[in-house]
Design a protein around this motif. Sequence first.
Motif, PDB file in Angstrom:
ATOM      1  N   MET A 171       0.821  -1.216   0.000  1.00 21.31           N
ATOM      2  CA  MET A 171       0.000   0.000   0.000  1.00 21.31           C
ATOM      3  C   MET A 171       0.854   1.266   0.000  1.00 21.31           C
ATOM      4  SD  MET A 171      -3.298  -0.719  -0.034  1.00 21.31           S
ATOM      5  CE  MET A 171      -4.211   0.564   0.811  1.00 21.31           C
ATOM      6  N   VAL A 172       1.991   1.234   0.711  1.00 18.80           N
ATOM      7  CA  VAL A 172       2.849   2.427   0.772  1.00 18.80           C
ATOM      8  C   VAL A 172       3.984   2.359  -0.243  1.00 18.80           C
ATOM      9  CG1 VAL A 172       2.323   2.971   3.176  1.00 18.80           C
ATOM     10  CG2 VAL A 172       4.265   1.481   2.663  1.00 18.80           C
ATOM     11  N   GLY A 173       4.112   1.222  -0.955  1.00 16.85           N
ATOM     12  CA  GLY A 173       5.121   1.091  -2.006  1.00 16.85           C
ATOM     13  C   GLY A 173       6.532   0.979  -1.508  1.00 16.85           C
ATOM     14  N   LEU A 174       6.730   0.287  -0.359  1.00 15.42           N
ATOM     15  CA  LEU A 174       8.069   0.142   0.219  1.00 15.42           C
ATOM     16  C   LEU A 174       8.393  -1.322   0.472  1.00 15.42           C
ATOM     17  CD1 LEU A 174       8.086   3.073   2.801  1.00 15.42           C
ATOM     18  CD2 LEU A 174       9.293   3.012   0.622  1.00 15.42           C
ATOM     19  N   ASP A 175       9.659  -1.583   0.783  1.00 17.23           N
ATOM     20  CA  ASP A 175      10.123  -2.923   1.102  1.00 17.23           C
ATOM     21  C   ASP A 175       9.512  -3.397   2.426  1.00 17.23           C
ATOM     22  OD1 ASP A 175      12.724  -4.392   2.674  1.00 17.23           O
ATOM     23  OD2 ASP A 175      12.156  -5.161   0.710  1.00 17.23           O
ATOM     24  N   THR A 176       9.190  -4.695   2.517  1.00 15.19           N
ATOM     25  CA  THR A 176       8.533  -5.250   3.714  1.00 15.19           C
ATOM     26  C   THR A 176       9.390  -5.062   4.964  1.00 15.19           C
ATOM     27  OG1 THR A 176       7.446  -6.913   2.340  1.00 15.19           O
ATOM     28  CG2 THR A 176       7.484  -7.321   4.702  1.00 15.19           C
ATOM     29  N   GLN A 177      10.692  -5.342   4.852  1.00 17.18           N
ATOM     30  CA  GLN A 177      11.572  -5.202   6.023  1.00 17.18           C
ATOM     31  C   GLN A 177      11.639  -3.760   6.506  1.00 17.18           C
ATOM     32  OE1 GLN A 177      15.325  -6.910   4.834  1.00 17.18           O
ATOM     33  NE2 GLN A 177      14.780  -8.915   5.668  1.00 17.18           N
ATOM     34  N   GLN A 178      11.681  -2.828   5.558  1.00 18.47           N
ATOM     35  CA  GLN A 178      11.711  -1.405   5.915  1.00 18.47           C
ATOM     36  C   GLN A 178      10.441  -1.007   6.663  1.00 18.47           C
ATOM     37  OE1 GLN A 178      12.289   1.102   2.492  1.00 18.47           O
ATOM     38  NE2 GLN A 178      12.247   3.004   3.676  1.00 18.47           N
ATOM     39  N   VAL A 179       9.299  -1.486   6.180  1.00 22.71           N
ATOM     40  CA  VAL A 179       8.015  -1.185   6.828  1.00 22.71           C
ATOM     41  C   VAL A 179       7.958  -1.833   8.206  1.00 22.71           C
ATOM     42  CG1 VAL A 179       5.521  -1.589   6.707  1.00 22.71           C
ATOM     43  CG2 VAL A 179       6.757  -0.826   4.682  1.00 22.71           C
ATOM     44  N   GLU A 180       8.463  -3.061   8.324  1.00 28.18           N
ATOM     45  CA  GLU A 180       8.448  -3.759   9.614  1.00 28.18           C
ATOM     46  C   GLU A 180       9.282  -3.012  10.652  1.00 28.18           C
ATOM     47  OE1 GLU A 180       9.624  -8.153  11.409  1.00 28.18           O
ATOM     48  OE2 GLU A 180       9.194  -7.942   9.267  1.00 28.18           O
ATOM     49  N   ARG A 181      10.464  -2.529  10.233  1.00 31.70           N
ATOM     50  CA  ARG A 181      11.317  -1.753  11.154  1.00 31.70           C
ATOM     51  C   ARG A 181      10.611  -0.477  11.595  1.00 31.70           C
ATOM     52  NH1 ARG A 181      15.557  -3.147   7.645  1.00 31.70           N
ATOM     53  NH2 ARG A 181      15.404  -1.116   6.611  1.00 31.70           N
ATOM     54  N   LYS A 182       9.956   0.191  10.651  1.00 29.56           N
ATOM     55  CA  LYS A 182       9.280   1.447  10.975  1.00 29.56           C
ATOM     56  C   LYS A 182       8.090   1.203  11.901  1.00 29.56           C
ATOM     57  CE  LYS A 182       8.721   5.827  10.842  1.00 29.56           C
ATOM     58  NZ  LYS A 182       9.696   6.678  11.527  1.00 29.56           N
ATOM     59  N   LEU A 183       7.342   0.134  11.672  1.00 25.22           N
ATOM     60  CA  LEU A 183       6.210  -0.193  12.547  1.00 25.22           C
ATOM     61  C   LEU A 183       6.689  -0.514  13.963  1.00 25.22           C
ATOM     62  CD1 LEU A 183       4.031  -2.391  10.144  1.00 25.22           C
ATOM     63  CD2 LEU A 183       3.461  -0.110  11.010  1.00 25.22           C
ATOM     64  N   SER A 184       7.822  -1.224  14.053  1.00 22.99           N
ATOM     65  CA  SER A 184       8.395  -1.523  15.383  1.00 22.99           C
ATOM     66  C   SER A 184       8.726  -0.243  16.130  1.00 22.99           C
ATOM     67  CB  SER A 184       9.664  -2.368  15.227  1.00 22.99           C
ATOM     68  OG  SER A 184       9.395  -3.579  14.594  1.00 22.99           O
ATOM     69  N   GLN A 185       9.328   0.698  15.408  1.00 20.43           N
ATOM     70  CA  GLN A 185       9.682   1.984  16.014  1.00 20.43           C
ATOM     71  C   GLN A 185       8.432   2.747  16.451  1.00 20.43           C
ATOM     72  OE1 GLN A 185      12.045   4.549  13.453  1.00 20.43           O
ATOM     73  NE2 GLN A 185      11.473   6.333  14.661  1.00 20.43           N
ATOM     74  N   MET A 186       7.401   2.725  15.619  1.00 25.13           N
ATOM     75  CA  MET A 186       6.159   3.434  15.943  1.00 25.13           C
ATOM     76  C   MET A 186       5.470   2.817  17.158  1.00 25.13           C
ATOM     77  SD  MET A 186       4.799   4.037  12.041  1.00 25.13           S
ATOM     78  CE  MET A 186       3.229   4.803  12.454  1.00 25.13           C
ATOM     79  N   ILE A 187       5.570   1.493  17.309  1.00 18.84           N
ATOM     80  CA  ILE A 187       4.998   0.829  18.497  1.00 18.84           C
ATOM     81  C   ILE A 187       5.758   1.245  19.751  1.00 18.84           C
ATOM     82  CG2 ILE A 187       4.686  -1.410  19.629  1.00 18.84           C
ATOM     83  CD1 ILE A 187       4.112  -2.561  16.786  1.00 18.84           C
ATOM     84  N   LEU A 188       7.092   1.282  19.642  1.00 24.03           N
ATOM     85  CA  LEU A 188       7.912   1.692  20.783  1.00 24.03           C
ATOM     86  C   LEU A 188       7.653   3.150  21.156  1.00 24.03           C
ATOM     87  CD1 LEU A 188      11.311  -0.021  19.864  1.00 24.03           C
ATOM     88  CD2 LEU A 188       9.806  -0.625  21.754  1.00 24.03           C
ATOM     89  N   ASP A 189       7.437   3.984  20.135  1.00 22.26           N
ATOM     90  CA  ASP A 189       7.150   5.410  20.386  1.00 22.26           C
ATOM     91  C   ASP A 189       5.692   5.663  20.751  1.00 22.26           C
ATOM     92  OD1 ASP A 189       9.771   5.950  19.782  1.00 22.26           O
ATOM     93  OD2 ASP A 189       9.388   6.558  17.708  1.00 22.26           O
ATOM     94  N   LYS A 190       4.890   4.567  20.807  1.00 22.23           N
ATOM     95  CA  LYS A 190       3.472   4.630  21.169  1.00 22.23           C
ATOM     96  C   LYS A 190       2.641   5.438  20.185  1.00 22.23           C
ATOM     97  CE  LYS A 190       4.332   3.771  26.056  1.00 22.23           C
ATOM     98  NZ  LYS A 190       4.174   4.207  27.430  1.00 22.23           N
ATOM     99  N   VAL A 191       3.124   5.501  18.935  1.00 27.08           N
ATOM    100  CA  VAL A 191       2.306   6.093  17.870  1.00 27.08           C
ATOM    101  C   VAL A 191       1.186   5.116  17.517  1.00 27.08           C
ATOM    102  CG1 VAL A 191       2.328   6.938  15.481  1.00 27.08           C
ATOM    103  CG2 VAL A 191       4.285   7.376  16.977  1.00 27.08           C
ATOM    104  N   ILE A 192       1.515   3.804  17.584  1.00 28.74           N
ATOM    105  CA  ILE A 192       0.542   2.731  17.375  1.00 28.74           C
ATOM    106  C   ILE A 192       0.471   1.902  18.651  1.00 28.74           C
ATOM    107  CG2 ILE A 192      -0.018   0.670  16.012  1.00 28.74           C
ATOM    108  CD1 ILE A 192       1.772   1.782  13.791  1.00 28.74           C
ATOM    109  N   ILE A 193      -0.732   1.543  19.056  1.00 26.99           N
ATOM    110  CA  ILE A 193      -0.908   0.626  20.190  1.00 26.99           C
ATOM    111  C   ILE A 193      -1.139  -0.763  19.600  1.00 26.99           C
ATOM    112  CG2 ILE A 193      -2.182   0.121  22.302  1.00 26.99           C
ATOM    113  CD1 ILE A 193      -0.791   2.864  22.282  1.00 26.99           C
ATOM    114  N   GLY A 194      -0.117  -1.596  19.635  1.00 17.81           N
ATOM    115  CA  GLY A 194      -0.258  -2.913  19.037  1.00 17.81           C
ATOM    116  C   GLY A 194       1.018  -3.721  19.158  1.00 17.81           C
TER     117      GLY A 194
END
Length: 424
Positions: free
Chosen positions: A354-377
Amino acid sequence: MAPPPSNETKIEEAQKLIKSDPAKAEALFKEVLVKPPGTGESAQRSYENALVGLGELYRDGKRPDDLRQLVEDKRSAFSSYAKAKTAKLVRQLLDYFNDVPDSLETQISTTKSCIEWASSERRSFLRQNLETRLVGLYMQKQSYYDALTLINGLLRELKRMDDKLVLVEVQLLESRVYHALTNQPKARAALTSARTSAASVYTPPVLQAGLDLQSGMLHAEDKDFNTAFSYFIEALEGYHSQDDHARATSTLQYMLLCKIMLNLVDDVNSILASKQAQKYAGTNLEAMKAVARAHANRSLDEYEQALSNYRYELGSDVFIRNHLRRLYDAMLEANLVKVIEPFSRVEIDHVAKMVGLDTQQVERKLSQMILDKVIIGVLDQGSGCLIVYDEVERDAGYDAALETIEKLSSVVDVLFTGKAASLE
């Protein structure tokens, strides 16, 4: 038998031959420089013209080693010149290195050699000036700790001598070094000291523009882009008034960067359409326009395309590069939040597509967003999914209980103090 041509004649002929026959011009300049000039005004002027002419020839021919040899061989002849004239000549010859590519190491070694010579000749003003220049060269080389060592010695000496103008320049360099080392508190402290010193002495327009530029950069680091923009306007006026095209263009890029970070694309277009910006039109400003367009469209593809098309214009300046990286992160976060918003469980592969990026890159960014509490999950790596939880509202009872305990603790402390005082 005709008399031999005078030094003035040789210099005139050499200057005519610089383009057509540089070897012959070089030989004529060297003939004039064979003997020291002595004390006569005419002889000194001829020697100076020959020296500058030969330096320009080496600069235009991209010959840094020959230029270094010229400086080191001929500086002993400066003993008959006034100290101010000597300082001007040495600085002028060293300035020629700036136009010779890949000459930084040669320039550093030549400047060090000139500092040793100035120290042996007891020319303190020239030595301080050369040491200030060397700090700037260390910064280009990114030898920040060498620069700080030199700055600390210079500051002690300049404060003792109360040389305010050079002190302002060195304190500004100190602020830039700490900024490069990402030590913002010390960078701000050094800049405050520089502004305090500048308040009691006439500050040349270029130096004042440097102070304003550094103030804008430090405000931008604090994400106060409106204040940063106002400082950059002042800096641009200073550089524009002195026809400093390179620094004026960089400052204009910083102004556009502030507007991009504030998501004010219309302001970017109005600045680029202004008469002043037209003077500095080029690929640097086109690069900023492309970034602004991509940011306005919230398009990561356009953004990455702009970074690729204008790799040098956007990547060579550390300040711009760092802020554009932060902007990219913010855009990526916003896009990811928008994509995952409808889901309680979603495959990472789907998000990446959906965002047109590599899966690993998206996974790293999602991990960071979870740690920063941007996403609760959580990330379920076994199934390759992101599980998003509904945000649970904070129970106000906990906050009330903590407040009560804090107040009771204060009461106990007061009672204990009173009891201890009565026992005494």
